[in-house]
Scaffold this motif. Sequence first.
Motif, mmCIF file in Angstrom:
data_model
loop_
_atom_site.group_PDB
_atom_site.id
_atom_site.type_symbol
_atom_site.label_atom_id
_atom_site.label_comp_id
_atom_site.label_asym_id
_atom_site.label_seq_id
_atom_site.Cartn_x
_atom_site.Cartn_y
_atom_site.Cartn_z
ATOM 1 N N LEU A 1 0.746 -1.156 0.036
ATOM 2 C CA LEU A 1 0.039 0.189 0.045
ATOM 3 C C LEU A 1 0.771 1.218 -0.236
ATOM 4 N N LEU A 2 1.905 1.185 0.702
ATOM 5 C CA LEU A 2 2.830 2.312 0.649
ATOM 6 C C LEU A 2 3.455 2.729 -0.782
ATOM 7 N N PHE A 3 3.922 1.455 -1.406
ATOM 8 C CA PHE A 3 4.406 1.759 -2.706
ATOM 9 C C PHE A 3 3.153 2.188 -3.569
ATOM 10 N N ASP A 4 2.074 1.945 -3.583
ATOM 11 C CA ASP A 4 0.794 2.356 -4.375
ATOM 12 C C ASP A 4 0.887 3.850 -4.144
ATOM 13 N N ARG A 5 0.911 4.352 -2.913
ATOM 14 C CA ARG A 5 0.539 5.463 -2.639
ATOM 15 C C ARG A 5 1.653 6.448 -3.197
ATOM 16 N N HIS A 6 2.995 6.069 -2.895
ATOM 17 C CA HIS A 6 4.120 6.886 -2.954
ATOM 18 C C HIS A 6 5.171 6.645 -4.213
ATOM 19 N N ALA A 7 4.792 5.639 -5.002
ATOM 20 C CA ALA A 7 6.023 5.387 -6.035
ATOM 21 C C ALA A 7 5.737 6.171 -7.061
ATOM 22 N N PRO A 8 4.667 6.766 -7.450
ATOM 23 C CA PRO A 8 4.839 7.729 -8.415
ATOM 24 C C PRO A 8 5.453 9.202 -8.020
ATOM 25 N N ALA A 9 5.299 9.485 -6.938
ATOM 26 C CA ALA A 9 6.167 10.762 -6.640
ATOM 27 C C ALA A 9 7.683 10.643 -6.540
ATOM 28 N N ILE A 10 8.003 9.340 -6.036
ATOM 29 C CA ILE A 10 9.316 8.901 -5.944
ATOM 30 C C ILE A 10 9.888 8.748 -7.481
ATOM 31 N N TYR A 11 9.076 8.264 -8.475
ATOM 32 C CA TYR A 11 9.562 8.007 -9.675
ATOM 33 C C TYR A 11 9.731 9.458 -10.333
ATOM 34 N N ARG A 12 8.776 10.144 -10.167
ATOM 35 C CA ARG A 12 8.803 11.584 -10.843
ATOM 36 C C ARG A 12 10.267 12.329 -10.315
ATOM 37 N N TYR A 13 10.435 12.327 -9.063
ATOM 38 C CA TYR A 13 11.532 12.953 -8.255
ATOM 39 C C TYR A 13 12.911 12.381 -9.016
ATOM 40 N N ALA A 14 12.874 11.015 -9.120
ATOM 41 C CA ALA A 14 14.088 10.386 -9.605
ATOM 42 C C ALA A 14 14.095 10.752 -11.152
ATOM 43 N N ALA A 15 13.278 10.750 -11.858
ATOM 44 C CA ALA A 15 13.404 11.032 -13.493
ATOM 45 C C ALA A 15 13.852 12.630 -13.469
ATOM 46 N N GLN A 16 13.406 13.315 -12.709
ATOM 47 C CA GLN A 16 13.652 14.913 -12.877
ATOM 48 C C GLN A 16 15.208 14.923 -12.656
ATOM 49 N N ARG A 17 15.646 14.118 -11.788
ATOM 50 C CA ARG A 17 17.397 14.251 -11.423
ATOM 51 C C ARG A 17 18.009 13.353 -12.083
ATOM 52 N N LEU A 18 17.423 12.124 -12.915
ATOM 53 C CA LEU A 18 18.449 11.234 -13.395
ATOM 54 C C LEU A 18 17.876 11.120 -14.966
ATOM 55 N N GLY A 19 16.549 11.257 -15.224
ATOM 56 C CA GLY A 19 15.934 11.156 -16.354
ATOM 57 C C GLY A 19 15.262 9.673 -16.368
ATOM 58 N N GLU A 20 14.306 9.474 -17.359
ATOM 59 C CA GLU A 20 13.669 8.365 -17.121
ATOM 60 C C GLU A 20 14.170 7.167 -17.102
#
Length: 202
Positions: A25-44
């Motif tokens: 459930l924690l993954f479902d809630r917060h994975a999109p935000a972590i992904y966006r942050y990582a994509a902005q810093r590192l690229g997709e």
Amino acid sequence: MSNTDVSADNEVIERSADEPGAFALLFDRHAPAIYRYAAQRLGEGSAEDVMSETFLVAFEKRAAYDLAIVDARPWLFGIATRLMHKHVRLEARAWKGMVADLAAQLSPDMIEQAGARLDAARLTRRLASALRGLPASDRDTLLLYAWGDLDYAGIARALDVPIGTVRSRLNRARRILRTAAGTNDPELEKEHGRVDAAAQHA
């Protein structure tokens, strides 16, 4: 487990000690935000790996989580930030196309003022160089604020530093970016930060 579970993050983490599957459930809630942050810093290209590793580390370390803290986002962003230190070169390349947008978020007047004197390509190069030259601790603070959308208290928890340290790092980073853009006017050194939220407790 239902996707509509409204248990707070700390309750989910506590429950996962006996029901490991609850951690999904924690993954479902917060994975999109972590992904966006990582994509902005590192690229997709590397964001998926960082996101997955973040939740793997979080799952393994969940027994050490402070259950008095309701919101797990700062904890997760802190893990992701530390993992991204392994990708410094990749991160520097990813910033090239994003630094003007970053500067606009941090200092809304900076781009308008600098644009009157610098072409977009030169401004981007200057800002990218300034960002690359920041101490890692200042850069992490800056990007957690701009791209992690954490308030000062959340950043302090993510990086395990006092809120006063977060304030000083952000002010220093803003000054450096302003200097790089040629807009380092003391009159413009105002707080553009979101309001600090008090630490949430159960």
